[in-house]
Design an enzyme around this catalytic site. Structure first.
Site, PDB file in Angstrom:
ATOM      1  N   LYS A 205      -0.954  -9.622   3.079  1.00  0.00           N
ATOM      2  CA  LYS A 205      -0.163  -9.122   4.216  1.00  0.00           C
ATOM      3  C   LYS A 205      -1.017  -8.166   5.033  1.00  0.00           C
ATOM      4  O   LYS A 205      -1.742  -7.341   4.471  1.00  0.00           O
ATOM      5  CB  LYS A 205       1.105  -8.417   3.713  1.00  0.00           C
ATOM      6  CG  LYS A 205       1.929  -7.753   4.818  1.00  0.00           C
ATOM      7  CD  LYS A 205       3.354  -7.439   4.378  1.00  0.00           C
ATOM      8  CE  LYS A 205       3.507  -6.178   3.587  1.00  0.00           C
ATOM      9  NZ  LYS A 205       3.147  -4.942   4.297  1.00  0.00           N
TER      10      LYS A 205
ATOM     11  N   GLU B 294      -0.858  -5.699   8.843  1.00  0.00           N
ATOM     12  CA  GLU B 294       0.047  -5.100   9.826  1.00  0.00           C
ATOM     13  C   GLU B 294      -0.429  -5.387  11.243  1.00  0.00           C
ATOM     14  O   GLU B 294      -1.623  -5.282  11.535  1.00  0.00           O
ATOM     15  CB  GLU B 294       0.122  -3.579   9.603  1.00  0.00           C
ATOM     16  CG  GLU B 294       0.731  -3.213   8.262  1.00  0.00           C
ATOM     17  CD  GLU B 294       0.913  -1.711   8.067  1.00  0.00           C
ATOM     18  OE1 GLU B 294       0.675  -0.927   9.022  1.00  0.00           O
ATOM     19  OE2 GLU B 294       1.290  -1.326   6.948  1.00  0.00           O
TER      20      GLU B 294
ATOM     21  N   ASP C 111       0.829  -1.211   0.000  1.00  0.00           N
ATOM     22  CA  ASP C 111       0.000   0.000   0.000  1.00  0.00           C
ATOM     23  C   ASP C 111       0.867   1.267   0.000  1.00  0.00           C
ATOM     24  O   ASP C 111       0.350   2.371  -0.064  1.00  0.00           O
ATOM     25  CB  ASP C 111      -1.022  -0.008   1.143  1.00  0.00           C
ATOM     26  CG  ASP C 111      -0.396  -0.139   2.512  1.00  0.00           C
ATOM     27  OD1 ASP C 111       0.845  -0.198   2.613  1.00  0.00           O
ATOM     28  OD2 ASP C 111      -1.167  -0.173   3.503  1.00  0.00           O
TER      29      ASP C 111
ATOM     30  N   GLU D 101       9.908  -4.161   9.895  1.00  0.00           N
ATOM     31  CA  GLU D 101      10.251  -2.827   9.388  1.00  0.00           C
ATOM     32  C   GLU D 101      10.852  -1.965  10.488  1.00  0.00           C
ATOM     33  O   GLU D 101      10.263  -1.831  11.575  1.00  0.00           O
ATOM     34  CB  GLU D 101       8.989  -2.158   8.804  1.00  0.00           C
ATOM     35  CG  GLU D 101       9.247  -0.741   8.301  1.00  0.00           C
ATOM     36  CD  GLU D 101       8.213  -0.236   7.308  1.00  0.00           C
ATOM     37  OE1 GLU D 101       7.289  -0.998   6.930  1.00  0.00           O
ATOM     38  OE2 GLU D 101       8.348   0.929   6.894  1.00  0.00           O
TER      39      GLU D 101
HETATM   40  O1  KIV Z   1       3.588  -1.046   1.604  1.00  0.00           O
HETATM   41  C1  KIV Z   1       4.703  -1.541   1.353  1.00  0.00           C
HETATM   42  O2  KIV Z   1       5.304  -1.305   0.318  1.00  0.00           O
HETATM   43  C2  KIV Z   1       5.276  -2.451   2.333  1.00  0.00           C
HETATM   44  C3  KIV Z   1       6.700  -2.885   2.146  1.00  0.00           C
HETATM   45  C4  KIV Z   1       7.665  -1.773   2.112  1.00  0.00           C
HETATM   46  C5  KIV Z   1       7.118  -3.884   3.137  1.00  0.00           C
HETATM   47  O3  KIV Z   1       4.626  -2.834   3.252  1.00  0.00           O
END
Ligand code: KIV
Length: 270
Positions: free
Chosen positions: A119, A121, A51, A188
């Site tokens: 994915k 968070e 994102d 991160e």
């Molecule tokens: O949104 C993104 O690009 C990410 C990556 C940098 C891990 O979550």
């Protein structure tokens, strides 16, 4: 050794084998079909359709305004060309507030966006959602440390887990996500020593961004390695286009540096 990017697609099993062998995983963010072809040909075996596209493609100040439709649109664009890479697609802000909502949206990313894995968070607090999705057959990547969707709560883009309590909480997050069935973990902006300890503890591959050289793989935002980011860059970013002469050479230089461990170097690490 690079994964086979010629004919056989990279799978989660490929990435797990790479962890076992100690072969570093080269990952970049990717948002469209043209770059998908360039990246996979240059040896990038893992794409994150992140994102972050809200900032680098759409011009927002954060990832917060990105919608499910935006993610599906970009994920599907990448999937049309980037079928040799393993593709992880972000569930955007407020798209996984309940188990039902998380499943409905994850399903869209898989069915319409061609995601191999989604994915989300968060650690302990989101582990129940990971377990729910995995039980229903959707592979999930966790994301811990600095969480861009919660950056206001963090007081900005800051390194996480510097003190003992913070490091213990992040380790607990990692263990909870693995126990919930997560297949991979992005870490991160955390100290390198913490990322090393988590990587050695977990069975699943860890992918670091600002997390030091001892993660199983590295990811950077594509536009950052090409030196076209508008904002001031964090210390872990390296411009691989400078001195490379072409986009293809820059991506190959990034892949080579991840594989031989020369990126991230001491100056990129917390
Ligand atoms: O949104 C993104 O690009 C990410 C990556 C940098 C891990 O979550």
């Amino acid at each position: 050794m690079a994964a086979d990017t010629g004919s056989s697609p990279t799978s989660l099993a490929t990435l797990r084998d790479m962890k076992q062998r100690g072969d570093k995983i080269a990952c970049l963010t990717c948002y469209d079909a043209s770059f998908a072809e360039v990246l996979q040909t240059a040896g990038v075996e893992l794409f994150i359709i992140g994102d972050s596209l809200g900032m680098v493609v759409m011009g927002y100040d954060s990832t917060v305004p990105v919608s499910m439709d935006n993610m599906v649109h970009h994920a599907a664009s990448v999937a049309r060309a980037g079928h040799r890479a393993y593709r992880v697609v972000d569930l955007p802000y407020l798209s996984y507030e309940s188990a039902t909502q998380a499943y409905d949206n994850a399903r869209r990313l898989v069915d319409e966006g061609g995601a191999d894995m989604v994915k989300l968070e968060g650690g302990v607090a989101r582990a129940h959602l990971v377990e729910h999705l995995v039980n229903l057959g959707i592979p999930v990547c966790g994301h811990i440390g600095l969480l861009p969707q919660s950056v206001e709560q963090f007081g900005g883009y800051r390194v996480q887990g510097r003190d003992a309590a913070g490091a213990a909480a992040i380790t607990e997050d990692a263990l909870a996500l693995q126990a919930a069935g997560a297949g991979m973990l992005v870490m991160e902006c955390i100290p390198a020593a913490l990322a090393k300890s988590i990587t050695e503890t977990l069975d699943i591959p860890t992918i670091g961004i600002g997390a030091g050289a001892d993660c199983d793989g590295q990811v950077l935002v594509l536009y950052d390695i090409l030196g076209i980011a508008a904002q001031k860059q964090p210390r872990f970013v390296k411009d691989f286009l400078a001195g490379s002469g072409s986009i293809d050479a820059a991506v190959r230089a990034y892949v080579a540096a991840v594989k031989d461990g020369s990126y991230p170097a001491a100056e990129h690490v917390y």
